[in-house]
Motif scaffolding. Structure first.
Motif, PDB file in Angstrom:
ATOM      1  N   SER A 155     -34.997  13.423  -1.869  1.00 36.20           N
ATOM      2  CA  SER A 155     -34.868  14.096  -0.570  1.00 36.20           C
ATOM      3  C   SER A 155     -35.930  13.629   0.407  1.00 36.20           C
ATOM      4  N   ALA A 156     -37.163  13.465  -0.101  1.00 35.04           N
ATOM      5  CA  ALA A 156     -38.231  12.958   0.761  1.00 35.04           C
ATOM      6  C   ALA A 156     -37.943  11.527   1.185  1.00 35.04           C
ATOM      7  N   GLY A 157     -37.350  10.749   0.285  1.00 36.85           N
ATOM      8  CA  GLY A 157     -37.034   9.369   0.610  1.00 36.85           C
ATOM      9  C   GLY A 157     -35.984   9.233   1.693  1.00 36.85           C
ATOM     10  N   VAL A 158     -34.889   9.968   1.558  1.00 36.43           N
ATOM     11  CA  VAL A 158     -33.798   9.818   2.529  1.00 36.43           C
ATOM     12  C   VAL A 158     -34.199  10.330   3.913  1.00 36.43           C
ATOM     13  N   ALA A 159     -35.308  11.066   3.985  1.00 35.93           N
ATOM     14  CA  ALA A 159     -35.823  11.483   5.302  1.00 35.93           C
ATOM     15  C   ALA A 159     -36.490  10.331   6.034  1.00 35.93           C
ATOM     16  N   GLU A 160     -36.747   9.227   5.332  1.00 33.68           N
ATOM     17  CA  GLU A 160     -37.363   8.056   5.944  1.00 33.68           C
ATOM     18  C   GLU A 160     -36.268   7.091   6.412  1.00 33.68           C
ATOM     19  N   PRO A 161     -36.344   6.604   7.639  1.00 33.47           N
ATOM     20  CA  PRO A 161     -35.283   5.746   8.185  1.00 33.47           C
ATOM     21  C   PRO A 161     -35.033   4.475   7.385  1.00 33.47           C
ATOM     22  N   SER A 162     -36.053   3.952   6.700  1.00 35.86           N
ATOM     23  CA  SER A 162     -35.892   2.665   6.018  1.00 35.86           C
ATOM     24  C   SER A 162     -35.577   2.811   4.528  1.00 35.86           C
ATOM     25  N   PHE A 163     -35.270   4.038   4.099  1.00 36.98           N
ATOM     26  CA  PHE A 163     -34.996   4.295   2.678  1.00 36.98           C
ATOM     27  C   PHE A 163     -33.511   4.503   2.458  1.00 36.98           C
ATOM     28  N   ARG A 164     -32.979   3.873   1.417  1.00 34.35           N
ATOM     29  CA  ARG A 164     -31.583   4.085   1.051  1.00 34.35           C
ATOM     30  C   ARG A 164     -31.488   4.253  -0.457  1.00 34.35           C
ATOM     31  N   LEU A 165     -30.760   5.271  -0.902  1.00 36.85           N
ATOM     32  CA  LEU A 165     -30.527   5.525  -2.319  1.00 36.85           C
ATOM     33  C   LEU A 165     -29.029   5.411  -2.579  1.00 36.85           C
ATOM     34  N   ILE A 166     -28.646   4.554  -3.518  1.00 36.48           N
ATOM     35  CA  ILE A 166     -27.246   4.377  -3.881  1.00 36.48           C
ATOM     36  C   ILE A 166     -27.062   4.833  -5.324  1.00 36.48           C
ATOM     37  N   MET A 167     -26.288   5.891  -5.524  1.00 33.59           N
ATOM     38  CA  MET A 167     -25.999   6.398  -6.864  1.00 33.59           C
ATOM     39  C   MET A 167     -24.764   5.683  -7.426  1.00 33.59           C
ATOM     40  N   ASP A 168     -24.583   5.792  -8.743  1.00 34.81           N
ATOM     41  CA  ASP A 168     -23.466   5.125  -9.431  1.00 34.81           C
ATOM     42  C   ASP A 168     -23.487   3.619  -9.203  1.00 34.81           C
ATOM     43  N   ALA A 169     -24.671   3.068  -9.000  1.00 35.91           N
ATOM     44  CA  ALA A 169     -24.807   1.639  -8.719  1.00 35.91           C
ATOM     45  C   ALA A 169     -25.406   0.950  -9.937  1.00 35.91           C
ATOM     46  N   GLU A 170     -24.613   0.170 -10.630  1.00 37.69           N
ATOM     47  CA  GLU A 170     -25.054  -0.458 -11.874  1.00 37.69           C
ATOM     48  C   GLU A 170     -25.426  -1.922 -11.650  1.00 37.69           C
ATOM     49  N   PHE A 171     -26.651  -2.250 -11.980  1.00 36.02           N
ATOM     50  CA  PHE A 171     -27.128  -3.631 -11.906  1.00 36.02           C
ATOM     51  C   PHE A 171     -26.340  -4.500 -12.888  1.00 36.02           C
ATOM     52  N   THR A 172     -25.901  -5.664 -12.427  1.00 39.55           N
ATOM     53  CA  THR A 172     -25.172  -6.581 -13.313  1.00 39.55           C
ATOM     54  C   THR A 172     -25.903  -7.895 -13.529  1.00 39.55           C
ATOM     55  N   GLU A 173     -26.514  -8.447 -12.470  1.00 46.32           N
ATOM     56  CA  GLU A 173     -27.247  -9.704 -12.624  1.00 46.32           C
ATOM     57  C   GLU A 173     -28.125  -9.944 -11.401  1.00 46.32           C
ATOM     58  N   PHE A 174     -29.036 -10.894 -11.555  1.00 44.35           N
ATOM     59  CA  PHE A 174     -29.899 -11.277 -10.440  1.00 44.35           C
ATOM     60  C   PHE A 174     -29.231 -12.345  -9.590  1.00 44.35           C
ATOM     61  N   LEU A 175     -29.648 -12.396  -8.346  1.00 48.53           N
ATOM     62  CA  LEU A 175     -29.313 -13.514  -7.469  1.00 48.53           C
ATOM     63  C   LEU A 175     -30.517 -14.454  -7.448  1.00 48.53           C
ATOM     64  N   TYR A 176     -30.258 -15.738  -7.409  1.00 46.37           N
ATOM     65  CA  TYR A 176     -31.335 -16.732  -7.474  1.00 46.37           C
ATOM     66  C   TYR A 176     -31.226 -17.737  -6.348  1.00 46.37           C
ATOM     67  N   THR A 177     -32.366 -18.219  -5.910  1.00 43.22           N
ATOM     68  CA  THR A 177     -32.481 -19.447  -5.150  1.00 43.22           C
ATOM     69  C   THR A 177     -33.463 -20.316  -5.921  1.00 43.22           C
ATOM     70  N   GLU A 178     -32.925 -21.337  -6.574  1.00 40.77           N
ATOM     71  CA  GLU A 178     -33.694 -22.148  -7.526  1.00 40.77           C
ATOM     72  C   GLU A 178     -34.285 -21.224  -8.595  1.00 40.77           C
ATOM     73  N   ASP A 179     -35.616 -21.176  -8.744  1.00 37.90           N
ATOM     74  CA  ASP A 179     -36.192 -20.335  -9.803  1.00 37.90           C
ATOM     75  C   ASP A 179     -36.708 -19.006  -9.284  1.00 37.90           C
ATOM     76  N   THR A 180     -36.377 -18.641  -8.061  1.00 39.25           N
ATOM     77  CA  THR A 180     -36.833 -17.390  -7.454  1.00 39.25           C
ATOM     78  C   THR A 180     -35.696 -16.370  -7.429  1.00 39.25           C
ATOM     79  N   ILE A 181     -35.974 -15.145  -7.878  1.00 39.64           N
ATOM     80  CA  ILE A 181     -35.009 -14.050  -7.790  1.00 39.64           C
ATOM     81  C   ILE A 181     -34.972 -13.575  -6.344  1.00 39.64           C
ATOM     82  N   THR A 182     -33.788 -13.583  -5.763  1.00 40.67           N
ATOM     83  CA  THR A 182     -33.656 -13.250  -4.334  1.00 40.67           C
ATOM     84  C   THR A 182     -32.769 -12.029  -4.112  1.00 40.67           C
ATOM     85  N   GLY A 183     -32.649 -11.178  -5.136  1.00 39.07           N
ATOM     86  CA  GLY A 183     -31.853  -9.971  -5.001  1.00 39.07           C
ATOM     87  C   GLY A 183     -31.051  -9.693  -6.254  1.00 39.07           C
TER      88      GLY A 183
END
Length: 409
Positions: free
Chosen positions: A115-143
């Protein structure tokens, strides 16, 4: 579907939510991905230590926390089978603002942070969101790539934080080196209703060859029964009556409830102690149990995770704001927090070594006479274990950018 943020956090537990909240208060765009639809979970730690209570005060959230139904523990009473109860730790002797442990459902604690987080404009919480894999640019994780309701999304970020617990899928995908330590115990976790109040102290106790940790709550006692590693199936095959009888003797106030217990109410927690030797790689940082899985002995996991999140926000807020994040910044987080994790795990492993022979030999808890005499003569010495467990190696405080006044509800 492609999206962008500055920092994506995998896991909405204590480390992830605190890091997300504080970074958002620094003006960093943060997205927290929680794979469940709510925060209700078995084996969520409920112990909120004085350091975390002070942090909530600094964040302006202590009044909202106090509205949550919770109990307060003021010490630790050992039940010696030979000489009876003995107060080994008096938390009230600590010269701190909140000299007690608050026992609050973790889902309420996390909902408060959300609740404190969503009161901040730059905060977003996504429920039911399951991580599947990383995104890469060469050897750097980019998301990360994640799924919600069967739809796949790509979320690009300058930094990905893995805070998805001791069974971290993100840590596995990142192939970071981990060191695991032998653990001789597991535990059963359950609750029993009580006919009358059982005090305001944690009660390590024993009966009929079984060792328990009894934690008073409102109207019931939360209990852990320590068992030998990998012995769960064999012990269940012997029937539940030995456990019922031991509970009734160890906590007489719960005797009536114990007689009605079934195995369905007794959950197994397989204890693990491990630690990443490196918590980071280009574009990724691991926090909390994803970086250092803790034993439940001492009940410190939540508070260490919270302190990881605070240190991360303090160290990384400016590099993330300016887009100048480097590997040295991530290394600085590990340098700051690794000592506390190592110290606590060493202490827990030592406690395992003390407890395990008692379980194997089905001995009751006993306090060596010289130790008991010393603590009775100099009760202020009880502050030492209290501070070690409740404050730890290096307590963290909220950075100035995250502090807010309390609401005075």
């Amino acid at each position: 579907m492609s999206q962008n943020t500055t920092c994506v956090i995998i896991g909405g537990g204590p480390a992830g939510m605190i890091a997300g909240l504080l970074l958002a208060r620094a003006g960093v765009a943060v997205t927290v991905l929680e794979k469940h639809s709510d925060f209700l979970r078995d084996f969520r730690g409920d112990t909120i230590h004085p350091t975390t209570l002070e942090l909530l005060d600094e964040l302006g959230l202590i009044d909202e926390f106090n509205v949550i139904r919770h109990s307060r523990l003021h010490g630790l009473i050992l039940h010696d089978e030979n000489t009876g109860p003995f107060q080994a730790v008096d938390i009230g002797r600590l010269n701190v603002k909140y000299p007690y442990i608050a026992m609050a459902p973790q889902w309420d604690f996390l909902n408060l942070l959300a609740s404190a987080g969503v009161a901040e404009p730059s905060f977003r919480l996504i429920m039911d969101a399951e991580f599947t894999e990383f995104l890469y640019t060469e050897d750097t994780i980019t998301g990360v790539r994640y799924a919600v309701d069967g739809k796949v999304h790509d979320l690009h970020a300058l930094l990905t934080i893995a805070a998805d617990g001791r069974a971290s899928r993100a840590r596995t995908h990142a192939r970071l080196p981990v060191t695991s330590y032998p653990v001789p115990i597991d535990l059963w976790w359950f609750r029993v209703n009580t006919s009358e109040p059982v005090g305001e102290a944690i009660r390590p106790t024993s009966a009929k060859g079984k060792i328990f940790i009894a934690i008073p709550r409102e109207g019931y006692v939360q209990m852990a029964c320590l068992i030998n590693k990998d012995s769960d199936m064999d012990l269940r095959a012997e029937g539940i009556e030995p456990l019922r009888a031991a509970i009734a003797q160890a906590v007489p106030e719960a005797a009536k409830s114990a007689k009605k217990m079934s195995w369905d109410e007794v959950k197994l927690l397989q204890v693990e102690v491990n630690r990443l030797t490196r918590w980071y790689r280009n574009g990724l940082l691991c926090l909390g149990d994803a970086a250092h899985a803790m034993s439940p002995v001492g009940g410190v996991g939540v508070n260490l995770a919270v302190q990881d999140g605070v240190a991360t926000a303090r160290i990384l807020a400016e590099p993330l704001r300016t887009g100048q994040l480097s590997l040295n910044d991530l290394r600085a987080v590990q340098r700051r927090r690794e000592g506390a994790a190592k110290f606590t795990q060493r202490l827990q492993r030592l406690m395992h070594q003390v407890i395990h022979p008692l379980i194997t030999q089905q001995q009751g808890l006993t306090i060596p006479g010289p130790i008991k005499t010393t603590l009775e003569t100099f009760p202020q010495l009880g502050k030492i274990p209290a501070r070690l467990l409740l404050y730890g190696w290096r307590p963290e405080h909220a950075p100035d950018f995250a502090r807010r006044p309390n609401s005075k509800m």
